[in-house]
Design an enzyme around this catalytic site. Structure first.
Site, mmCIF file in Angstrom:
data_model
loop_
_atom_site.group_PDB
_atom_site.id
_atom_site.type_symbol
_atom_site.label_atom_id
_atom_site.label_comp_id
_atom_site.label_asym_id
_atom_site.label_seq_id
_atom_site.Cartn_x
_atom_site.Cartn_y
_atom_site.Cartn_z
ATOM 1 C CG HIS A 126 -2.007 0.979 1.152
ATOM 2 N ND1 HIS A 126 -3.134 0.833 0.370
ATOM 3 C CD2 HIS A 126 -2.135 2.192 1.736
ATOM 4 C CE1 HIS A 126 -3.894 1.894 0.485
ATOM 5 N NE2 HIS A 126 -3.311 2.735 1.326
ATOM 6 C CG ASP A 167 -9.846 4.209 -1.765
ATOM 7 O OD1 ASP A 167 -9.118 3.857 -2.719
ATOM 8 O OD2 ASP A 167 -9.787 3.662 -0.654
ATOM 9 C CE LYS A 190 -11.553 4.477 1.815
ATOM 10 N NZ LYS A 190 -11.059 3.092 1.785
ATOM 11 N NE ARG A 192 -10.374 3.891 6.032
ATOM 12 C CZ ARG A 192 -11.031 2.751 6.111
ATOM 13 N NH1 ARG A 192 -11.788 2.497 7.158
ATOM 14 N NH2 ARG A 192 -10.946 1.857 5.141
ATOM 15 C CB SER A 221 -9.494 -4.463 5.671
ATOM 16 O OG SER A 221 -9.250 -4.763 7.014
ATOM 17 N N GLY A 223 -14.269 -4.998 4.332
ATOM 18 C CA GLY A 223 -15.181 -5.077 3.182
ATOM 19 C C GLY A 223 -16.092 -3.858 3.071
ATOM 20 C CB THR A 225 -13.729 0.341 1.108
ATOM 21 O OG1 THR A 225 -13.165 0.923 2.273
ATOM 22 C CG2 THR A 225 -13.391 1.165 -0.110
#
Ligand code: R5P
Length: 294
Positions: A126, A167, A190, A192, A221, A223, A225
């Site tokens: 990431h 995102d 997105k 968060r 992770s 789910g 998103t």
């Protein structure tokens, strides 16, 4: 040269060993009754180059510790070099101090690996606020991508599709894959709110009516998103909605929660899971050949 795994990546390690004709060694990797790590190599490692194929999920904290113990032990037993193939590299999402007092995990994980292994090959880490692995790794560390194997799969299995990134961070996957497949894409915005709560908005409008929408992201992770992105796609008239994740963690019943929102849920086998459909081993084999010059 010799290949092993510790706990998480037996299938992939065996595949790579077979494909590359490098001997596979079982390693006893368990815990003492009190939970401390126990590790035992079953072959002589003197002057050997040891390839450890080990995804850092499930159990990222324990796995990191296990990798460090394994690498240090191999060196102690005379191994010449320890190469870690981590198809999923954990801790990369906490790449900055989002709130005062927080631990910035990514550079700490890298420092621990810098002090124990000699070389790292990984798939789609990431990388976001830390743009390159060399920003945190002092050892030779190289990232490869699952984009080509995902694009190949989509070309073979889908028609009338569009690609959606849930995102801004997913741009690097959504854009490359859409280009390789030769279809349109859009990347959502997105917000968060917490570890488990997100919202998505559509920024660049795209016609989803009657389309087979494929939502691609690096990590699934909880789910959440993916679910928010799927709800948006359904609202905009998608015919079918498919989730493709490079790394399927599916924590806290993620897969079960996702089922009712998706026609298909697919992942790459960087983390062993029942949703593994897309095989990363060809990409890893060529990465190992290139990076180890064999
Ligand atoms: C974060 O930026 C990643 O690319 C994923 O979007 C994120 O990890 C997904 O997390 P979750 O499945 O918990 O929503």
């Amino acid at each position: 040269m010799i290949i092993t795994t510790l706990k998480n990546s037996e299938k992939l390690a065996k595949k790579i060993s077979k494909e590359m004709k490098i001997p596979y060694m079982e390693t006893e990797s368990i815990t003492f009754p009190d939970g401390d790590i126990y590790l035992k190599y079953k072959k002589d490692l003197t002057e050997k180059k040891l390839i450890i194929v080990e995804s850092m999920q499930p159990n990222s904290n324990e796995t990191l510790m296990r990798i460090i113990f394994a690498a240090k032990t191999a060196k102690d037993l005379g191994a010449k070099k320890v190469i870690l193939i981590a198809p999923y590299l954990a801790f990369m999402r906490q790449d900055k101090r989002f709130n005062p007092g927080e631990c910035v995990s990514a550079p700490i994980m890298a420092e621990l690996l810098n002090n124990s292994i000699d070389q790292l090959i990984t798939i789609d880490p990431h990388l976001h606020r830390i743009p390159k692995l060399s920003d945190i790794f002092t050892i030779k560390a190289k990232n490869y991508t699952a984009n080509h194997v995902i694009a190949d799969y989509i070309k073979k299995k889908f028609k009338n599709e569009i690609i959606v990134g849930p995102d801004w961070e997913s741009y690097q996957w959504a854009d490359d894959i859409a280009q390789e497949v030769g279809v349109k894409k859009t990347v959502l915005e997105k917000d968060r709110h917490s570890f488990r709560s997100v919202d998505v908005k559509i920024k660049d409008k795209i016609d989803m009516k009657g389309k087979n929408v494929i939502i691609v992201d690096d990590i699934i992770s909880t789910g959440n998103t993916m679910i928010k992105a799927a709800q948006k796609a359904r609202k905009l008239g998608a015919k079918t909605v498919t989730a493709i994740g490079v790394h399927g963690l599916f924590v806290e019943n993620g897969l079960k929660k996702m089922h009712k929102h998706f026609d298909k849920i697919l992942t790459v086998n960087t983390i062993e899971h029942e949703t593994n459909i897309i095989d990363i081993s060809p990409e890893l084999v060529s990465a190992i050949k290139k990076e180890l010059r064999i």
